[in-house]
Design an enzyme around this catalytic site. Structure first.
Site, short mmCIF file in Angstrom:
data_model
loop_
_atom_site.label_atom_id
_atom_site.label_comp_id
_atom_site.label_asym_id
_atom_site.label_seq_id
_atom_site.Cartn_x
_atom_site.Cartn_y
_atom_site.Cartn_z
CB ILE A 181 -5.78 -17.74 -65.57
CG1 ILE A 181 -5.89 -16.88 -66.82
CG2 ILE A 181 -4.35 -18.26 -65.40
CD1 ILE A 181 -4.99 -15.65 -66.83
N PRO A 182 -6.73 -21.10 -64.56
CG PRO A 182 -6.54 -23.26 -65.43
CD PRO A 182 -6.49 -21.81 -65.81
CB CYS A 183 -4.36 -19.98 -59.99
SG CYS A 183 -5.77 -19.02 -59.42
CG HIS A 184 -9.25 -23.67 -59.71
ND1 HIS A 184 -9.38 -22.70 -60.68
CD2 HIS A 184 -9.83 -24.79 -60.20
CE1 HIS A 184 -10.02 -23.21 -61.72
NE2 HIS A 184 -10.30 -24.49 -61.46
#
Length: 182
Positions: A132-135
């Site tokens: 889950i690409p919070c970056h």
């Protein structure tokens, strides 16, 4: 029952957790918001979802990200899950701002506005890092802000994905995640 395993990555050791054959967590060891209640977790590194995760991460860190062959099941509030669903729709190699996500959440929920800080809280509590690409979420001016695993890791993940932060305004994602495209 929650099963867990440890993973070595080029950015440091990670811990994964699965429940009911779904991935419920992936954290860098020692990161902010690392789960506290892990004493009852059962170490079982040969679970199929962990094998799929190791394969995915090996490809990802080699610069060949594919699709994770498992189900994600992050645990959180309805608001957090709404934000995490939007994160899942930010394409590889692109970024979005907290403000953009706040506007998308507000629109999706029929609200006149939404706090970017509230979105930032949900992004920061994402329990399944990398997948889950919070970056891929940056400040309004393209600056790297907040990442539970550390800004050095956020920068490295964006570099793996070939995001050019110097030209972020050209790379940012302007899609509307609540509109499904066929």
């Amino acid at each position: 029952m929650i099963y867990t395993c440890s993973l070595d990555t080029p950015l440091g050791a990670m811990r994964a957790a699965q429940k009911d054959n779904t991935l419920v967590g992936l954290w860098f060891i020692g990161q902010k918001y690392f789960p506290r209640q892990t004493a009852n977790w059962i170490y079982a590194p040969d679970q199929p979802i962990f094998i799929a995760l190791r394969n995915y991460l090996a490809d990802y860190f080699a610069g060949n990200p594919g699709t994770f062959a498992g189900r994600l099941n992050p645990q959180g509030s309805p608001f957090q899950k709404t934000v995490w669903d939007i994160l899942l729709q930010i394409p590889l190699g692109q970024v979005a701002t907290y403000g953009q996500i706040a506007r998308w959440v507000a629109c999706k929920q029929g609200l006149p506005s939404m706090s970017a800080q509230a979105v930032g809280g949900a992004v920061g509590h994402n329990p399944i890092g990398i997948l889950i690409p919070c970056h891929r979420v940056v400040g309004f001016d393209g600056n790297l802000t907040g990442y539970a695993g550390g800004l050095d890791k956020k920068k490295a993940l964006l570099q793996i994905e070939k995001v050019n932060l110097e030209k972020w305004h050209k790379a940012k994602w302007l899609g509307k995640p609540w509109e499904k495209k066929d």
